[in-house]
Design an enzyme around this catalytic site. Structure first.
Site, PDB file in Angstrom:
ATOM      1  N   GLY A  67     -16.284  13.060  10.391  1.00 28.89           N
ATOM      2  CA  GLY A  67     -15.674  13.985  11.346  1.00 28.89           C
ATOM      3  C   GLY A  67     -14.460  14.644  10.729  1.00 28.89           C
ATOM      4  N   THR A 103      -7.823   2.265   2.254  1.00 25.22           N
ATOM      5  CA  THR A 103      -7.789   2.888   0.921  1.00 25.22           C
ATOM      6  C   THR A 103      -6.462   3.606   0.697  1.00 25.22           C
ATOM      7  OG1 THR A 103      -8.853   4.882   1.774  1.00 25.22           O
ATOM      8  CG2 THR A 103     -10.300   3.180   0.869  1.00 25.22           C
ATOM      9  N   HIS A 145      -2.068   3.659  12.982  1.00 26.97           N
ATOM     10  CA  HIS A 145      -3.383   3.015  12.946  1.00 26.97           C
ATOM     11  C   HIS A 145      -3.257   1.518  13.242  1.00 26.97           C
ATOM     12  CE1 HIS A 145      -6.292   5.967  10.826  1.00 26.97           C
ATOM     13  NE2 HIS A 145      -5.344   6.650  11.434  1.00 26.97           N
ATOM     14  N   ALA A 174      -0.865  -0.156  14.845  1.00 30.29           N
ATOM     15  CA  ALA A 174      -0.443  -0.405  16.229  1.00 30.29           C
ATOM     16  C   ALA A 174      -1.648  -0.327  17.170  1.00 30.29           C
ATOM     17  CB  ALA A 174       0.626   0.600  16.649  1.00 30.29           C
ATOM     18  N   ASP A 226     -11.423   2.512   5.694  1.00 28.00           N
ATOM     19  CA  ASP A 226     -10.785   3.725   6.225  1.00 28.00           C
ATOM     20  C   ASP A 226      -9.791   4.232   5.198  1.00 28.00           C
ATOM     21  OD1 ASP A 226      -9.939   5.730   7.872  1.00 28.00           O
ATOM     22  OD2 ASP A 226      -9.340   4.439   9.527  1.00 28.00           O
TER      23      ASP A 226
END
Lengths: 177, 177, 177
Positions: free
Chosen positions: A18, A44, A59, A61, A92
């Site tokens: 996306g 990554t 991310h 949290a 991710d």
């Protein structure tokens, strides 16, 4: 005896693609949590600047603290093999991994092929996040053009190796495969 | 007597859209090969620089040598009429054709309308490849903005004239029409 | 007594997303016209330059003159409440509204949340147009990056509050929700 449904669950390779801020990571986290066992977050990204630090903190949290966390900027296949004995792994994201390979002067084409070859042999599920970057106007500079070409080739290669592929727009997944 | 199914096959106009390196051309080649007869490859690209030469060579290597090849940077409708007596034509791609029309100071809007008008009257199948270029951030310069507007208008116009439209992401087609 | 179908019609919140010149506005106009009553066009654009003036004139010519027109660059919720007694409202578009909020130094996150909270409480239908801007290469400058992040967050938030979401490519809608 493992039932067919259980067997399928254990072998799942799911690619979530996306645009930027399309809700890919949230979707991928939900998919990874749906598998049994403690989920493993394979980032990554490296916290090299404040913009990236803020993004990583957001991310984390949202995800909560019940994940095993690994920072893996380059050597994705060894990290997947080393964690292949429990819950689902969430990677991710692949686009940043590709960028890291290029900056480190690694053979990114070989790396992508090795990942595509390794995925079907893993026992625990893997959810991979990637970005669509080729739907804008052609970039002015040659480096950006070759990066978006590489990202497109990587996405095709990993999608071909995946059991499921979803394209997320405005937080809503479309099933591609 | 030609059966209804055969008749439909002969008249197919298929538009394949997607981002850069999304697998559009590979998909379009497979669609073109699925029709009977020797396929015709209509390239709108001219080998003007080394980056373009390399891209053309990659496409040719993948496609194989059993295609009739035509280089048609501008006059697409006459080329489609001239080859309308055999296998499917693959036009790769419309976005570059639009760019060529603009650089040659041609009336691109008239050209797009003429193509849309000609497509339903052709006897042999046509598979057209185009690019989505309007899903990034608004470009800084006015020329890029007007190109992406023109590309969007062209895609809508040709999609309306097509029998089938597919949107390819990560090598996987979604049926739009 | 209002039938269930009628009730559903009265409460519809529809989000139409897509790229530049993808046919979003045409699709949104058709959806807004499908509801009973005189449609209301809520433009978030202001005619500040000739490029924007030309774009507004094109939209108006296509739409026809039977719409009630409002120019609402910033205060969208009050405008929706004030027109909540008749036909469908078409808001074109949210991406420009977001940009207007930012330029005016308003709290855009609060504004987006307030809109998402207000939508389910409206009685007359609302069709909202927005843009996908996050599917190109990462922009060079930080301002463009934070705008595309904000646009992505807004689209996710409004999509979650909408009854229906469509993604338009080449004039053809895909149902996301």
């Amino acid at each position: 005896m493992i039932s067919a449904a259980r067997q399928e669950t254990l072998m799942a390779v799911i690619l979530i693609t996306g645009g930027a801020r399309s809700g890919k990571s949230t979707r991928a986290e939900a998919r990874a949590r749906s598998f049994p066992g403690q989920p493993v977050y394979i980032a990554t990204a490296e916290a090299l600047d404040t913009e990236m630090e803020a993004r990583i903190a957001t991310h984390r949290a949202r995800r909560g603290t019940d994940w095993i966390e690994r920072e893996v900027p380059l050597d994705l296949v060894p990290a997947l093999v080393a964690t292949d004995d429990g819950g689902a792994r969430l990677v991710d994201c692949l686009t940043l991994w590709l960028s890291n390979l290029m900056h480190a002067q690694r053979d990114w084409e070989g790396g992508v092929k090795a990942l595509a070859g390794a995925l079907p042999r893993l026992k625990s599920p893997v959810v991979l996040v990637t970005n669509e970057v080729g739907l804008g106007i052609v970039p002015d500079n040659a480096l950006a053009r070759s990066f978006r070409d590489a990202a497109g080739i990587m996405n095709q290669t990993i999608a071909a190796a995946a059991d499921e592929v979803e394209f997320v727009v405005a937080g809503l997944p479309m099933k591609l495969k």
